[in-house]
Design a protein around this motif. Structure first.
Motif, short mmCIF file in Angstrom:
data_model
loop_
_atom_site.label_atom_id
_atom_site.label_comp_id
_atom_site.label_asym_id
_atom_site.label_seq_id
_atom_site.Cartn_x
_atom_site.Cartn_y
_atom_site.Cartn_z
N GLN A 73 0.80 -1.22 0.00
CA GLN A 73 0.00 0.00 0.00
C GLN A 73 0.84 1.27 0.00
OE1 GLN A 73 -3.51 0.17 -0.32
NE2 GLN A 73 -2.91 -1.86 -1.02
N TYR A 115 -7.08 3.49 0.05
CA TYR A 115 -6.64 3.29 1.43
C TYR A 115 -7.79 2.98 2.38
CZ TYR A 115 -1.95 4.81 0.13
OH TYR A 115 -0.71 4.90 -0.44
N PRO A 119 -6.09 -1.88 2.71
CA PRO A 119 -5.22 -2.37 3.79
C PRO A 119 -5.77 -3.57 4.56
CG PRO A 119 -5.06 0.00 3.68
CD PRO A 119 -6.16 -0.40 2.73
#
Length: 156
Positions: A73, A115, A119
């Motif tokens: 990420q 995001y 994650p």
């Protein structure tokens, strides 16, 4: 092939449910382009990334999964997303200047949305899923993500 089919499904969902185009207003060339991008770009790049990531950070403990997610990420996702938007713009026939403007317009919003979704998915993926199945798992979750990306990338 799976990634191409799932990216096509994401585009169909974007056109039918998000944009509410209806069957007569469905833009089939757009769906085919998204499928081609999935088959020729997303599938190979992400599949190879997972193999590289597994070599860089071997194992499947919780700590390893978090490390992989941070690298995925923090490093891969921002680069990949920019490339995806550039490839989509090019496939859609945008000039270099128009493509750059579209990337500047869409990139940060797409990255922040990324995001919010990826994650936790990636931690679970890296911890529970064997390497050979990670791309498939991600692409199943990505039907919604692909819908969002298709809408974002094809918005005028």
């Amino acid at each position: 092939l799976v990634v191409g089919a799932l990216m096509g499904a994401g585009d169909v969902i974007a056109q039918q449910l998000v944009e509410q185009r209806g069957l007569r207003g469905h833009h089939c060339p757009r769906t085919l382009k998204m499928m081609a991008i999935g088959f020729c770009f997303v599938g190979p790049v992400v599949g190879n990334w997972y193999r590289i990531l597994d070599r860089l950070i071997p194992g499947n403990t919780k700590v390893v999964a978090v490390k992989k997610m941070v690298l995925d990420q923090g490093g891969f996702a921002p680069c990949f997303l920019g490339c995806f938007l550039a490839v989509t713009g090019a496939v859609n026939g945008l000039s270099v200047q128009d493509n750059w403007s579209k990337i500047q317009q869409d990139y940060m919003d797409a990255l922040m949305t990324n995001y919010c979704i990826w994650p936790p998915v990636q931690i679970a993926n890296f911890y529970f899923v064997p390497l050979q199945h990670r791309l498939a798992v991600v692409q199943c979750v990505a039907i919604i993500w692909n819908c969002y990306l298709s809408w974002k990338a094809n918005r005028v």
